[in-house]
Scaffold this active site. Sequence first.
Site, PDB file in Angstrom:
ATOM      1  N   GLY A   9       0.866  -1.182   0.000  1.00  0.00           N
ATOM      2  CA  GLY A   9       0.000   0.000   0.000  1.00  0.00           C
ATOM      3  C   GLY A   9       0.900   1.229   0.000  1.00  0.00           C
ATOM      4  O   GLY A   9       2.088   1.148  -0.344  1.00  0.00           O
ATOM      5  N   ALA A  10       0.343   2.363   0.440  1.00  0.00           N
ATOM      6  CA  ALA A  10       1.095   3.618   0.381  1.00  0.00           C
ATOM      7  C   ALA A  10       2.364   3.545   1.244  1.00  0.00           C
ATOM      8  O   ALA A  10       3.478   3.736   0.752  1.00  0.00           O
ATOM      9  CB  ALA A  10       0.195   4.761   0.841  1.00  0.00           C
ATOM     10  N   LYS A  78      -3.502  -3.254   5.873  1.00  0.00           N
ATOM     11  CA  LYS A  78      -4.585  -2.687   6.677  1.00  0.00           C
ATOM     12  C   LYS A  78      -4.790  -3.595   7.894  1.00  0.00           C
ATOM     13  O   LYS A  78      -4.564  -4.817   7.804  1.00  0.00           O
ATOM     14  CB  LYS A  78      -5.884  -2.644   5.846  1.00  0.00           C
ATOM     15  CG  LYS A  78      -5.813  -1.663   4.691  1.00  0.00           C
ATOM     16  CD  LYS A  78      -5.929  -0.244   5.201  1.00  0.00           C
ATOM     17  CE  LYS A  78      -5.796   0.751   4.059  1.00  0.00           C
ATOM     18  NZ  LYS A  78      -5.713   2.128   4.551  1.00  0.00           N
ATOM     19  N   ASN A 104      -2.049   1.416  11.637  1.00  0.00           N
ATOM     20  CA  ASN A 104      -2.965   2.231  12.434  1.00  0.00           C
ATOM     21  C   ASN A 104      -3.796   1.339  13.356  1.00  0.00           C
ATOM     22  O   ASN A 104      -4.040   0.183  13.036  1.00  0.00           O
ATOM     23  CB  ASN A 104      -3.968   2.938  11.513  1.00  0.00           C
ATOM     24  CG  ASN A 104      -3.447   4.268  10.988  1.00  0.00           C
ATOM     25  OD1 ASN A 104      -2.527   4.851  11.542  1.00  0.00           O
ATOM     26  ND2 ASN A 104      -4.048   4.744   9.913  1.00  0.00           N
ATOM     27  N   LYS A 186      -1.148   7.649  19.142  1.00  0.00           N
ATOM     28  CA  LYS A 186      -1.497   7.728  17.715  1.00  0.00           C
ATOM     29  C   LYS A 186      -2.975   7.377  17.528  1.00  0.00           C
ATOM     30  O   LYS A 186      -3.674   7.996  16.718  1.00  0.00           O
ATOM     31  CB  LYS A 186      -0.602   6.773  16.914  1.00  0.00           C
ATOM     32  CG  LYS A 186      -0.928   6.679  15.421  1.00  0.00           C
ATOM     33  CD  LYS A 186      -0.444   7.874  14.643  1.00  0.00           C
ATOM     34  CE  LYS A 186      -0.933   8.012  13.223  1.00  0.00           C
ATOM     35  NZ  LYS A 186      -0.731   6.912  12.327  1.00  0.00           N
ATOM     36  N   ASN A 204      -7.980  16.978   6.311  1.00  0.00           N
ATOM     37  CA  ASN A 204      -7.813  17.122   7.767  1.00  0.00           C
ATOM     38  C   ASN A 204      -7.989  18.548   8.276  1.00  0.00           C
ATOM     39  O   ASN A 204      -8.657  18.788   9.288  1.00  0.00           O
ATOM     40  CB  ASN A 204      -6.435  16.608   8.189  1.00  0.00           C
ATOM     41  CG  ASN A 204      -6.251  15.140   7.867  1.00  0.00           C
ATOM     42  OD1 ASN A 204      -7.212  14.456   7.528  1.00  0.00           O
ATOM     43  ND2 ASN A 204      -5.031  14.646   7.956  1.00  0.00           N
ATOM     44  N   ASN A 254      -4.093  16.919   3.727  1.00  0.00           N
ATOM     45  CA  ASN A 254      -4.139  15.443   3.616  1.00  0.00           C
ATOM     46  C   ASN A 254      -5.556  14.916   3.530  1.00  0.00           C
ATOM     47  O   ASN A 254      -6.430  15.331   4.299  1.00  0.00           O
ATOM     48  CB  ASN A 254      -3.551  14.799   4.881  1.00  0.00           C
ATOM     49  CG  ASN A 254      -2.093  14.512   4.756  1.00  0.00           C
ATOM     50  OD1 ASN A 254      -1.395  15.216   4.045  1.00  0.00           O
ATOM     51  ND2 ASN A 254      -1.649  13.486   5.453  1.00  0.00           N
ATOM     52  N   SER A 257      -6.152   8.467   5.704  1.00  0.00           N
ATOM     53  CA  SER A 257      -6.154   7.114   5.129  1.00  0.00           C
ATOM     54  C   SER A 257      -7.571   6.527   5.055  1.00  0.00           C
ATOM     55  O   SER A 257      -7.918   5.845   4.096  1.00  0.00           O
ATOM     56  CB  SER A 257      -5.241   6.202   5.950  1.00  0.00           C
ATOM     57  OG  SER A 257      -5.600   6.257   7.314  1.00  0.00           O
TER      58      SER A 257
HETATM   59  O1  PAF Z   1      -4.452   7.887   8.981  1.00  0.00           O
HETATM   60  C1  PAF Z   1      -3.956   8.945   8.574  1.00  0.00           C
HETATM   61  O2  PAF Z   1      -4.246   9.456   7.497  1.00  0.00           O
HETATM   62  C2  PAF Z   1      -2.901   9.627   9.431  1.00  0.00           C
HETATM   63  O3  PAF Z   1      -2.610   8.779  10.499  1.00  0.00           O
HETATM   64  C3  PAF Z   1      -3.278  11.026   9.955  1.00  0.00           C
HETATM   65  C4  PAF Z   1      -2.350  11.401  11.092  1.00  0.00           C
HETATM   66  C5  PAF Z   1      -4.702  11.106  10.417  1.00  0.00           C
HETATM   67  C6  PAF Z   1      -2.999  12.075   8.917  1.00  0.00           C
HETATM   68  O4  PAF Z   1      -3.825  12.018   7.792  1.00  0.00           O
END
Ligand code: PAF
Length: 310
Positions: A9-10, A78, A104, A186, A204, A254, A257
């Site tokens: 992935g990215a 993921k 994540n 996080k 964001n 951004n 994700s």
């Molecule tokens: O999941 C994401 O995109 C990143 O963890 C975050 C920090 C929210 C920035 O877009």
Amino acid sequence: MKITIVGPGALGSLFAALLERSKAKHEIWLLDKHPERAKKIASAGVCVEGASNFKQKVNITADAKDIGASELVIILTKSYDTPEALISIKPLLTSSANILTLQNGLGNMQLISEIVGDDRTVGGFTAHGATLLDVGRVKHSGKGETIIGKPNKRIFADLRQISAVLNEAGIVTRISKDIKGVIWSKLIINAGINALASVCRLPNGELLKHEGTREILRQAVFEATRVAKRKRIKLVYDDSLQKVESVCIATKDNICSMLQDVMRREPTEIDFINGAIVRQGKSCGIKTPVNEMLTALVETIESSYKKQVK
Ligand code: PAF
């Protein structure tokens, strides 16, 4: 060192390309679950644009037997794919291999530990921002720190070596003794931003510009922080809301994700982020209605992709 990154992935593609072009010359592999995609990346390489700009040939396969024993396996799938990823890497594992998760959400470190034990499990967090533009094409939207550590809080030579390898590749990394606190820190950022940005389809930074989203973000973060406090998790920042708002500003353009997943009409990590906050809250008697609602909304989006009007 032979290093295998699972999931092109990215972030997986970005880390493979950065490690491969490192002067340190380790043997780097990408493991993909899709043979056709692996073939495409093998012939075209990985193209990185944005904060770094380069094209890099990478070793990639869909069969772990092509790779063989690896000293380090980095899981960057993921979170909902972690169980499958852990089955696929069996041919890579020796009795001393470490498995690092930089995914994540909550729960990945525990799943890894159930397989290789706490001594060989490495948890982590990376602040690198990456967007997959196409197969093997990554936008490196921002550089940031990577933090790694073991659930047993021990810092042995192998952990220092992993940190050194990442640093040599330009992935600025430090070791923490309290990786659980780092992962929760996080998690709270993702709980405040990702679901809300996905429901509202906003980058964001926009979340702070509208009264409604600013308030919902605040509530989601407060609930998550209360759960962390009740569970005696030590966060890496003092003021959660200030931290989440500063991330919104630093990553203002951004597409997070989760919203990227929603736009591609793919499953999201909601169950491992806001869903995890709800479960953790229930386990310690803290109500989390805003996280519950955000979870239900994103689950609804996921389960109705075919019915949505454009
Ligand atoms: O999941 C994401 O995109 C990143 O963890 C975050 C920090 C929210 C920035 O877009």
